[in-house]
Design an enzyme around this catalytic site. Structure first.
Site, PDB file in Angstrom:
ATOM      1  N   LYS A 196       0.922   0.553   5.253  1.00 45.63           N
ATOM      2  CA  LYS A 196       0.129   1.571   6.166  1.00 45.63           C
ATOM      3  C   LYS A 196       0.614   2.758   5.758  1.00 45.63           C
ATOM      4  O   LYS A 196      -0.163   3.794   5.709  1.00 45.63           O
ATOM      5  CB  LYS A 196       0.647   1.306   7.482  1.00 45.63           C
ATOM      6  CG  LYS A 196      -0.031   0.117   8.180  1.00 45.63           C
ATOM      7  CD  LYS A 196       0.028   0.222   9.693  1.00 45.63           C
ATOM      8  CE  LYS A 196      -0.750  -0.953  10.192  1.00 45.63           C
ATOM      9  NZ  LYS A 196      -0.079  -0.933  11.870  1.00 45.63           N
ATOM     10  N   LYS A 223      -9.700  -9.556   5.173  1.00 43.71           N
ATOM     11  CA  LYS A 223      -9.740  -9.939   6.434  1.00 43.71           C
ATOM     12  C   LYS A 223     -10.751  -9.182   7.357  1.00 43.71           C
ATOM     13  O   LYS A 223     -11.156  -8.124   7.150  1.00 43.71           O
ATOM     14  CB  LYS A 223      -8.328  -9.521   6.997  1.00 43.71           C
ATOM     15  CG  LYS A 223      -7.454 -10.855   7.153  1.00 43.71           C
ATOM     16  CD  LYS A 223      -6.127 -10.288   7.681  1.00 43.71           C
ATOM     17  CE  LYS A 223      -6.259 -10.099   9.217  1.00 43.71           C
ATOM     18  NZ  LYS A 223      -4.648  -9.952   9.603  1.00 43.71           N
ATOM     19  N   LYS A 226     -11.211  -4.188  12.192  1.00 45.03           N
ATOM     20  CA  LYS A 226     -11.966  -3.204  12.818  1.00 45.03           C
ATOM     21  C   LYS A 226     -11.971  -1.867  12.037  1.00 45.03           C
ATOM     22  O   LYS A 226     -13.079  -1.180  12.633  1.00 45.03           O
ATOM     23  CB  LYS A 226     -10.930  -2.693  14.084  1.00 45.03           C
ATOM     24  CG  LYS A 226      -9.543  -2.342  13.789  1.00 45.03           C
ATOM     25  CD  LYS A 226      -8.708  -1.863  15.031  1.00 45.03           C
ATOM     26  CE  LYS A 226      -7.580  -1.480  14.489  1.00 45.03           C
ATOM     27  NZ  LYS A 226      -6.425  -2.114  14.343  1.00 45.03           N
TER      28      LYS A 226
END
Ligand code: TRP
Length: 344
Positions: A114, A206, A209
């Site tokens: 991240k 994956k 969103k």
């Protein structure tokens, strides 16, 4: 020492919920309520480790709550609440900031991913996030945690923190009358293989969103037409479906669609292939559209109904928070005694 069995899990209120969240987490939460006392938390404190637009955060917090209820979690029997309403999460997280070691957090792969190249510029909260997650679980002394693969390392860290706390404070735990071991070492409940839902555009990624194309995912609030369109446009290959699971290996898109079908139907890939092996995708996709609409349609429309009544949603969260606070408050009192804080 035997701990009362209890399930805790959390879902971040960020962005729209999609099929991956549903099959990967929420359906598992629903199933567990038959066997355990469960606490399901909308983790808004975790969400703000990266920037969240305040009105959106409220909206998505209520949306996740609506998804829990619409999917069949009983808010009377179980506890559904949002994290920021129970101050003990943040309080215990501070104690854990002082238990966890810098070296442990430096190994967290999710932080590395991240933060990327921009390490100097991410929030301190993003770095300390796993300690807060440990506090979420351990403030209820939960014994079982349903998590996806991506959270396994964080759960390991929670166990390490619980263990170090138990050892560092062993004398104080006993002398304050809290037994031998204060925190349980929480166990993961890892989901079955069919629940890794991949992007409809790229079977190696994956479902997410954050993927720019909305065609890569099925949102829980998509209507029947949208679901149908997205499945019809989903990437495939020109061949018919294989009859054996082995034949899916080199075909990630086919494997993903078969996996979704199996998970929605509550069966496994092998039996889906027994039914559809040799079929063209056109045939299989039609069946998948019907199944998806049948399973997700009612949840989506219930969710839409619920989010139109924020007063009701907020009353569920307030009630859940009050019940969660009772348990969390008891743990925190004990932690204060054990650590050596003077308290009322
Ligand atoms: N970190 C989890 C995620 O991003 C969410 C989470 C927060 C969680 N606290 C938790 C999951 C405690 C399980 C238990 O998906």
């Amino acid at each position: 020492m035997a701990f009362k069995e209890r399930v805790f899990s959390g879902v971040q209120p960020t962005g729209n919920l999609h099929l991956g969240n549903y099959l990967g987490a929420i359906t598992k939460f629903v199933a567990l309520q038959d066997t355990y006392d469960c606490i399901y938390c909308v983790v808004d404190l975790h969400a703000i480790t990266v920037w969240q637009d305040p009105p959106d955060l409220k909206r998505t917090t209520r949306e996740v709550t609506a998804a829990f209820i619409a999917s069949g979690i009983d808010p009377k029997k179980q506890i559904i609440f949002n994290q920021s309403q129970v101050a003990e999460h943040a309080e215990l997280a501070w104690v854990f900031n002082c238990v966890a070691r810098l070296g442990w957090l430096n190994r967290m792969t999710q932080f590395k991913e991240k933060a990327g190249k921009d390490r100097e510029n991410v929030s301190v909260g993003l770095y300390a996030y796993p300690n807060l997650m440990a506090a979420d679980i351990l403030v209820y002394r939960a014994t079982h945690v349903p998590v996806g693969e991506d959270q396994k390392q964080h759960l390991e860290l929670s166990r390490d923190i619980a263990q170090k706390f138990n050892v560092d404070f062993a004398t104080s735990i006993t002398s304050n009358g809290y037994g031998e071991v204060f925190f349980p070492l929480p166990e993961p409940i890892i989901q079955g293989p069919a629940t890794r839902v991949m992007s409809l555009r790229d079977g190696s990624k994956k479902m997410s969103k954050s993927e720019p194309s909305d065609y890569s995912r099925i949102n829980l609030t998509d209507d029947a037409d949208t679901i149908a369109q997205k499945i019809r446009k989903a990437k495939t290959d020109p061949e018919a479906l294989p009859s054996e699971e082995e034949g899916l290996k080199p075909r990630p898109e086919a494997e993903n669609l078969v996996g979704i079908y199996a998970a929605l139907q509550g069966t496994d890939k092998a039996s889906v292939l027994r039914e559809f092996g040799g079929s063209q995708f056109s045939v299989f996709k039609s069946a998948l559209v019907d199944l998806s609409v049948a399973k997700l349609g009612p949840i989506g429309s219930e969710m839409k109904k619920l989010v139109q009544d924020p007063v009701y949603i907020d009353s569920i969260l307030a009630d859940g928070s009050a019940r969660a606070s009772v348990i969390a408050g008891e743990t925190m009192k004990a932690v204060k005694d054990i650590v050596g804080f003077v308290r009322r």
